[in-house]
Design a protein around this motif. Structure first.
Motif, short mmCIF file in Angstrom:
data_model
loop_
_atom_site.label_atom_id
_atom_site.label_comp_id
_atom_site.label_asym_id
_atom_site.label_seq_id
_atom_site.Cartn_x
_atom_site.Cartn_y
_atom_site.Cartn_z
N ALA A 444 0.83 -1.21 0.00
CA ALA A 444 0.00 0.00 0.00
C ALA A 444 0.86 1.26 0.00
CB ALA A 444 -0.92 -0.01 1.22
N GLU A 445 1.97 1.23 0.72
CA GLU A 445 2.85 2.40 0.78
C GLU A 445 3.53 2.66 -0.56
OE1 GLU A 445 3.19 4.52 3.15
OE2 GLU A 445 2.16 3.51 4.80
N ALA A 446 3.66 1.62 -1.39
CA ALA A 446 4.30 1.79 -2.69
C ALA A 446 3.41 2.49 -3.70
CB ALA A 446 4.73 0.42 -3.24
N VAL A 447 2.12 2.57 -3.43
CA VAL A 447 1.18 3.19 -4.36
C VAL A 447 1.24 4.71 -4.22
CG1 VAL A 447 -1.25 3.40 -5.01
CG2 VAL A 447 -0.34 1.18 -4.26
N ASP A 448 1.38 5.40 -5.33
CA ASP A 448 1.34 6.86 -5.36
C ASP A 448 -0.12 7.30 -5.37
OD1 ASP A 448 1.45 9.57 -5.89
OD2 ASP A 448 2.96 9.40 -7.48
N LEU A 449 -0.58 7.88 -4.27
CA LEU A 449 -1.99 8.26 -4.17
C LEU A 449 -2.38 9.26 -5.25
CD1 LEU A 449 -2.59 8.60 -0.31
CD2 LEU A 449 -2.73 6.56 -1.76
N ASP A 450 -1.45 10.08 -5.66
CA ASP A 450 -1.75 11.08 -6.70
C ASP A 450 -2.04 10.44 -8.05
OD1 ASP A 450 -1.47 13.16 -4.89
OD2 ASP A 450 0.65 13.45 -5.36
#
Length: 452
Positions: A444-450
């Motif tokens: 989940a931390e690897a995903v760029d929310l933008d």
């Protein structure tokens, strides 16, 4: 992503987790649309296993034109009943109350549920249903139980192959809140549409206990979900203008290897990241253990290219999808003990073709599609050097082809720096295939929310 048949039956969940998806066989590379029929005034759609139209599934016939804008807060992919792992799906239910706990990713001021009889052979009669705020175990919070209605009726019949949404109910829901949905079925229901790997406890009681606040009657437990396939919300500030994110994949998306009843799958952690920003967003988990992108399975569902339309594009107000598929196609090619029997040898070209199918389907619906690289599996039961070469080639295409709108490199996020073909020890649940709680958090931390 799967063990040998003998070992899997001894250890239970491990085999199921090794692959990840579900549905009945469908021919061809692209899915075929199926007829959609309203079953009650609250019914969204009645669909067969071949897929469903996104427009029909995304809007409640009872509330079209009312100004309501519904969005997914929780979802799971329906599966056909099977006995590969212990569950209640094959026997079904007779005079039973089924209590299920789910955590929603976003909130609102109204709520409704979706019930699926997608793999039912006969119509499903639900005598009554309630929603409440979850308590401890099978208990619910005092004063929170609300009856659900379907076309203003307490009971509903879900057609064989169909789905039904309840009427919208004024019920304030907060992001990351756990809700309890309780169904009473007089039955007999016959074999039940379900989702095998809930990674959450479902409770069962004999007789009608849908309005009970206490847990005393619920003496039986299962780790699967039955009939419940979605919770949707409308109104409120949460996610009012932000579209839902769907996580699409196999057992790694489904969360196998994570702690039961702790909501530590990677889509759960992704929802928590959105909530921390102050802008919660719907994150819907459409992973199925054992699923393959190129081949159907009697126990792990339709191939990904076939179920994508229903499970992703059929959800309301979807803006983006993260695709993590292919490891089971690769592993099954080298496994003589695959539960469905010997699997065909899938080439890299076929895997790429299937990924392109998902991209085309998403873009045709105006949905942004993010490609996730396939995570390491060296040391897993179905690992082979030939399979590793396929994984490397597929990941190279995902990273460099430019065909996805964005890429999240889960391979690099989870791999051991000393051996990039293996999961890092801290991220390995123990089977060298499925991440641990820490591994799912790292995903989940690897995903760029933008990018979403």
């Amino acid at each position: 992503m799967i063990m040998s048949g003998t070992k899997a039956r001894r250890s239970g969940v491990a085999l199921f987790a090794a692959a990840a998806l579900i549905a009945l066989p469908v021919l061809g590379t692209e899915p075929n649309a199926t007829a959609v029929a309203a079953s009650t005034s609250a019914t969204t759609s009645a669909t067969t296993a071949g897929g469903a139209g996104a427009a029909e599934k995304g809007a409640s016939s009872g509330e079209r034109g009312s100004g309501q804008r519904w969005r997914g807060a929780w979802a799971t992919s329906p599966q056909a009943p099977h006995a590969l792992m212990p569950n209640w799906s094959v026997a079904g239910f007779t005079d039973h109350t089924i209590r299920q706990v789910v955590r929603v990713s976003t909130g609102g001021t109204k709520a409704r549920i979706e019930l699926s009889n997608r793999y039912g052979r006969t119509p499903l009669k639900v005598t009554g249903a309630t929603i409440a705020r979850a308590g401890k175990g099978a208990s619910v919070q005092d004063g929170s139980v609300r009856d659900l209605h379907f076309g203003r009726h307490r009971s509903v019949t879900v057609p064989a192959g169909g789905e039904v949404r309840s009427d919208g109910l004024p019920f304030k829901v907060r992001a990351l809140e756990s809700l309890t949905v309780t169904l009473y079925v007089a039955g007999p229901t016959g074999p039940a549409t379900f989702h095998q790997a809930a990674l959450a406890t479902t409770y069962r009681a004999k007789g009608d206990h849908r309005s009970d606040t206490g847990a005393a009657a619920f003496t039986e437990k299962s780790e699967s979900w039955y009939y419940l396939s979605g919770v949707e919300v409308s109104g409120g500030k949460d996610d009012a203008r932000r579209k839902a994110v769907v996580a699409f994949g196999d057992s790694i998306t489904d969360g196998y290897g994570s702690t039961t009843d702790a909501n530590r799958r990677y889509p759960d952690a992704l929802a928590e990241r959105f909530a921390v920003t102050g802008h919660p967003r719907g994150v819907l988990n459409q992973g199925i253990g054992g699923n393959r992108i190129t081949a159907d399975s009697s126990w792990a569902g339709e191939k990904g290219v076939a179920r994508f339309r229903h499970d992703v594009l059929g959800e309301p107000n979807v803006g983006s999808v993260i695709v993590l598929e292919g490891i089971n196609d690769i592993g099954a090619s080298a496994s003589p003990n695959w539960p469905d029997g010997p699997a065909p040898d899938v080439s890299v070209a076929q895997l790429v073709q299937a990924q392109r199918s998902l991209i085309r389907q998403a873009h045709a619906a105006g949905v942004k599609v993010i490609g996730a690289t396939v995570t390491p599996f060296k040391g897993a039961d179905y690992y082979s050097e030939r399979g590793e070469a396929k994984r490397d080639a597929l990941n190279a295409w995902i990273r460099t082809s430019g065909e996805y709108d964005a890429v999240v490199d889960l391979d690099r996020a989870l791999s051991d720096p000393t051996d990039r073909d293996r999961l890092a020890p801290a991220y390995d649940s123990g089977d060298h295939l499925h991440p641990s709680d820490a591994g799912y958090r790292a995903m989940a931390e690897a995903v760029d929310l933008d990018e979403l």
